[in-house]
Design an enzyme around this catalytic site. Sequence first.
Site, mmCIF file in Angstrom:
data_model
loop_
_atom_site.group_PDB
_atom_site.id
_atom_site.type_symbol
_atom_site.label_atom_id
_atom_site.label_comp_id
_atom_site.label_asym_id
_atom_site.label_seq_id
_atom_site.Cartn_x
_atom_site.Cartn_y
_atom_site.Cartn_z
ATOM 1 N N TYR A 1 -12.430 -14.434 2.869
ATOM 2 C CA TYR A 1 -11.328 -13.523 3.199
ATOM 3 C C TYR A 1 -10.932 -13.694 4.668
ATOM 4 C CZ TYR A 1 -8.902 -9.145 4.244
ATOM 5 O OH TYR A 1 -7.991 -8.225 4.662
ATOM 6 N N TYR B 1 -2.985 -12.843 2.886
ATOM 7 C CA TYR B 1 -2.664 -12.523 1.488
ATOM 8 C C TYR B 1 -1.530 -13.378 0.932
ATOM 9 C CZ TYR B 1 -5.454 -8.254 2.137
ATOM 10 O OH TYR B 1 -6.464 -7.372 2.388
ATOM 11 N N LYS C 1 0.819 -1.218 0.000
ATOM 12 C CA LYS C 1 0.000 0.000 0.000
ATOM 13 C C LYS C 1 0.856 1.272 0.000
ATOM 14 C CE LYS C 1 -3.532 -2.686 -0.047
ATOM 15 N NZ LYS C 1 -3.005 -3.982 0.370
HETATM 16 C C1 PLP Z 1 -3.805 -5.217 0.225
HETATM 17 C C2 PLP Z 1 -2.868 -6.366 0.118
HETATM 18 C C3 PLP Z 1 -2.817 -7.156 -1.047
HETATM 19 C C4 PLP Z 1 -3.734 -6.969 -2.207
HETATM 20 O O1 PLP Z 1 -3.529 -5.792 -2.911
HETATM 21 P P1 PLP Z 1 -4.775 -5.091 -3.618
HETATM 22 O O2 PLP Z 1 -4.217 -3.924 -4.286
HETATM 23 O O3 PLP Z 1 -5.750 -4.777 -2.525
HETATM 24 O O4 PLP Z 1 -5.360 -6.090 -4.569
HETATM 25 C C5 PLP Z 1 -1.894 -8.178 -1.098
HETATM 26 N N1 PLP Z 1 -1.084 -8.433 -0.051
HETATM 27 C C6 PLP Z 1 -1.121 -7.718 1.082
HETATM 28 C C7 PLP Z 1 -0.200 -8.100 2.184
HETATM 29 C C8 PLP Z 1 -2.020 -6.661 1.209
HETATM 30 O O5 PLP Z 1 -2.052 -5.960 2.348
#
Ligand code: PLP
Length: 331
Positions: free
Chosen positions: A262, A288, A49
């Site tokens: 999720y 993730y 991010k």
């Molecule tokens: C937010 C996030 C993702 C996914 O990215 P997006 O842009 O939301 O699709 C992947 N890995 C981690 C660790 C994240 O925090």
Amino acid sequence: MQLARFPRLTLAHLPTPLEPMERLTAHLGEPRLLVKRDDCTGLALGGNKTRKLEFLMAEAQAQGADCIITTGGVQSNHVRQTAAAAARLGFDCHLVLGRTVPWNDPDYEATGNVQLDRLLGAELHLVAGDTDRNAAMAALADELSAAGRKPYVIPSGGSNAVGALGYVGCALELEEQANRQGLVIDYLMHATGSAGTQAGLIAGFHAVNSRTRVLGIDIDAEPEAVASKIRHIAGKTAASMDLAPPDDAATVVESGYAGAAYGLPTPEMAEAVRLAARLEGLVLDPVYTGKAMAGLIGLVRQGRFKSTDTVVFLHTGGAPGLFAYRSVFEG
Ligand SMILES: *Cc1c(COP(=O)(O)O)cnc(C)c1O
């Protein structure tokens, strides 16, 4: 295509390293595996991010904002990085945190990302899982405006055509690293959620006519919804760079690795997190990157890649979330 014409602040440590994963490659047999370390972007324990926030926070500043509002789940990495960026730039920060994951570990609302949100000085607004969080952010923005403040609202995951520019930048950075290292990258794989990362990568590779294919691993158990959001944001991002939209076929979202929903652990995720830790000293996360690595392992085992392919795993961060899932990794 010049990324420099978009307002941008420096928040991330760039370029992030591109490293071989020799022991994982040997373990799986093929293809050649590398990792792009976007867990090392540096801001308050890093993650994907931060690249998006360089563009989003620049827009907030340009609009004369004095406070930031964003949203995510209780253990959101996006929210934690936003709180850190806000602290660094001197914005107040309001976080609308949804109790979206039915995970009852007592650590879940105390440690990991949410502990850091509090430490970073953000104001937390915890809401029930079924709350319309966009409406809650809009109501909060109205309240702050009425009190004379200037809020800037960042959507979930920082995923819009502005935030996605961060991953246009990552695609360009990777292309340059590959060229310098004499590498041809056939696939770039990563966890895909709110779509901005994958949309930006697709738009970025499209802009330089790269042949690297992006494989998003669905972690939401909603692959179709994610794919249509990726196409939408990739098209808007390309348009902002005066480019035609990328081909719809450029958006590939692999399903089957998210589990029930999720944030809910799977055995394959736990195996992948352990494997990456023990073979590469890499710390993945349960929500993730662990599911994305399970996807990579699954696709390798299904024979999806040629032995001569080069596959880069984009480590998008998230390790603070591990601590909220302590019980999964005990024993
Ligand atoms: C937010 C996030 C993702 C996914 O990215 P997006 O842009 O939301 O699709 C992947 N890995 C981690 C660790 C994240 O925090």
